[in-house]
Design an enzyme around this catalytic site. Sequence first.
Site, PDB file in Angstrom:
ATOM      1  N   THR A 197      27.472 -19.885   9.214  1.00  0.00           N
ATOM      2  CA  THR A 197      26.662 -21.057   8.880  1.00  0.00           C
ATOM      3  C   THR A 197      27.001 -21.534   7.473  1.00  0.00           C
ATOM      4  O   THR A 197      27.572 -20.804   6.670  1.00  0.00           O
ATOM      5  CB  THR A 197      25.158 -20.727   8.957  1.00  0.00           C
ATOM      6  N   CYS A 198      26.630 -22.764   7.197  1.00  0.00           N
ATOM      7  CA  CYS A 198      26.892 -23.381   5.914  1.00  0.00           C
ATOM      8  C   CYS A 198      26.279 -22.520   4.795  1.00  0.00           C
ATOM      9  O   CYS A 198      25.141 -22.087   4.944  1.00  0.00           O
ATOM     10  CB  CYS A 198      26.267 -24.768   5.893  1.00  0.00           C
ATOM     11  N   PRO A 199      26.960 -22.257   3.678  1.00  0.00           N
ATOM     12  CA  PRO A 199      28.276 -22.777   3.301  1.00  0.00           C
ATOM     13  C   PRO A 199      29.424 -21.834   3.630  1.00  0.00           C
ATOM     14  O   PRO A 199      30.477 -21.925   2.995  1.00  0.00           O
ATOM     15  CB  PRO A 199      28.136 -22.933   1.794  1.00  0.00           C
ATOM     16  N   ARG A 237      25.887 -28.751  -3.476  1.00  0.00           N
ATOM     17  CA  ARG A 237      24.458 -28.841  -3.754  1.00  0.00           C
ATOM     18  C   ARG A 237      24.010 -27.529  -4.389  1.00  0.00           C
ATOM     19  O   ARG A 237      24.807 -26.602  -4.514  1.00  0.00           O
ATOM     20  CB  ARG A 237      23.669 -29.157  -2.480  1.00  0.00           C
ATOM     21  N   GLU A 278      30.356 -25.367  12.253  1.00  0.00           N
ATOM     22  CA  GLU A 278      29.311 -25.969  11.414  1.00  0.00           C
ATOM     23  C   GLU A 278      29.663 -27.438  11.167  1.00  0.00           C
ATOM     24  O   GLU A 278      30.648 -27.738  10.476  1.00  0.00           O
ATOM     25  CB  GLU A 278      29.232 -25.178  10.098  1.00  0.00           C
TER      26      GLU A 278
END
Lengths: 79, 379
Positions: free
Chosen positions: A17-19, B194, A44
């Site tokens: 999953t991100c990141p 981010r 993703e």
Amino acid sequence: MTETTEPDVTIDSRDATCPGPLMDLIGRVKTLEPGTVVELQTTERNSTTDVPEWLEEAGHDLLGIDERDDHWNIYVEVN
Amino acid sequence: MHRIAIVGAGTGGTVLANRLAEELQTEIEAGDVEVRLITADPEHVYKPMFLYVPFGKKTVEDAKRPVEELIDRRVTLSIGRVIDVDTDRKKLSFADSSVLAYDQLVLATGATLEPEAVPGLAEGGHHFYGPDGAERLRDELAEFTEGHLVLSVVGVPHMCPAAPVEFVLMVDDWLRERGLREDVDLTYTYPINRAHGLESIADWATDLFERRDIALETFFNVEEIDPDDEVIGTVEGNELEYDLLVAIPPHAGSDLVTDAGLGEDGWVDVDRNTLEATNAEDVYAVGDVADVPTSKAGSVAHYEAGVVADRLASRVRGQTPTATYDGKTVCFLEAGMSEATFIEFTYGEEPFVREPSKPLHWAKLGYNESYWLTARGLL
């Protein structure tokens, strides 16, 4: 980039999953010679925007993004 | 005799051993089952306590208790260092040359810090992810009255993903309380575009950073540190000067895992719901060492341990295991020295970040004390 492209390095980040996928790419790119073509496999969706944004920032080339049945292949050339 | 071996006595291993002792009480007392907890370190360490050490609010000793005081009397404790895992022959080899056979194995070996993976980081950076680092940072912070403090997340994934955000919000508040904030610039850096991997945390933190004058640098992947000139160089070709660098070092799993063919980079490849190893039979992983798509956090280790305890108990009784882990993760997040928030999520969910409050801060401090009940398998 077409499906016949042969990458020098393949990074399988499917199911991360991100990141995760972007971090896998950054970790590997640091160790690779300029001109190396990398295929990043990711499930993703955010990778299809995050990765090009990072490549722009870091000065590497996006060669293309292929959408497959259950994942994306993102092709990168290291500068 | 059915032999269950658990390697590692952190949160995951200790909770698991105690849950099994409870669930398999009858079988253990009849001599049909052995639950063995194996650890090289006779002390259990509750790492979230280290966040408070740099501010003088906790000591390193507050984070430690002897493992033997935390485990049920039905658990067999072995103090020793495992140096090889043979999943074909179902044997563990120890540094003292002894060998132990198992029927079911659970790896709970955690994560280790690797500051040496980044040139200059060990010399130029401080951290609060271990006892020595947290104490050195406390001493440094006590003397730090002006300049540029940079909190840099260097390694991802790392333990307790919320802690870097918490630290920078706490240090901001702490400096304000001491009347020093106007003389200190604060910067937080993160590797992606981010402030955090989870978008809701990133949005929450970015808003707070703006309001509290904390600079945010994104796409900031540290390549090297120059400790003499106090400059951070990034993969993206940027430089940032610092006076005090607090860095989250790169983390690694266990060589045992890689050598046993259980996963790359020392993290065990597992089914994310059953926590059973992908590459071997009768092997599970819990806690930081398990490669699952959620945080490396104490709550994850705790909930995973409950699931694996249920699955192992079912196996022992000849039943089909049905317990599964859905990625449940719970974190308190400090928003300063006197307010906190709280998030809860499962695989693929974005957490909702509540407005920080004093009661949630008190709840976090209260939980830090009642953690010792969690370790005992009671909470």
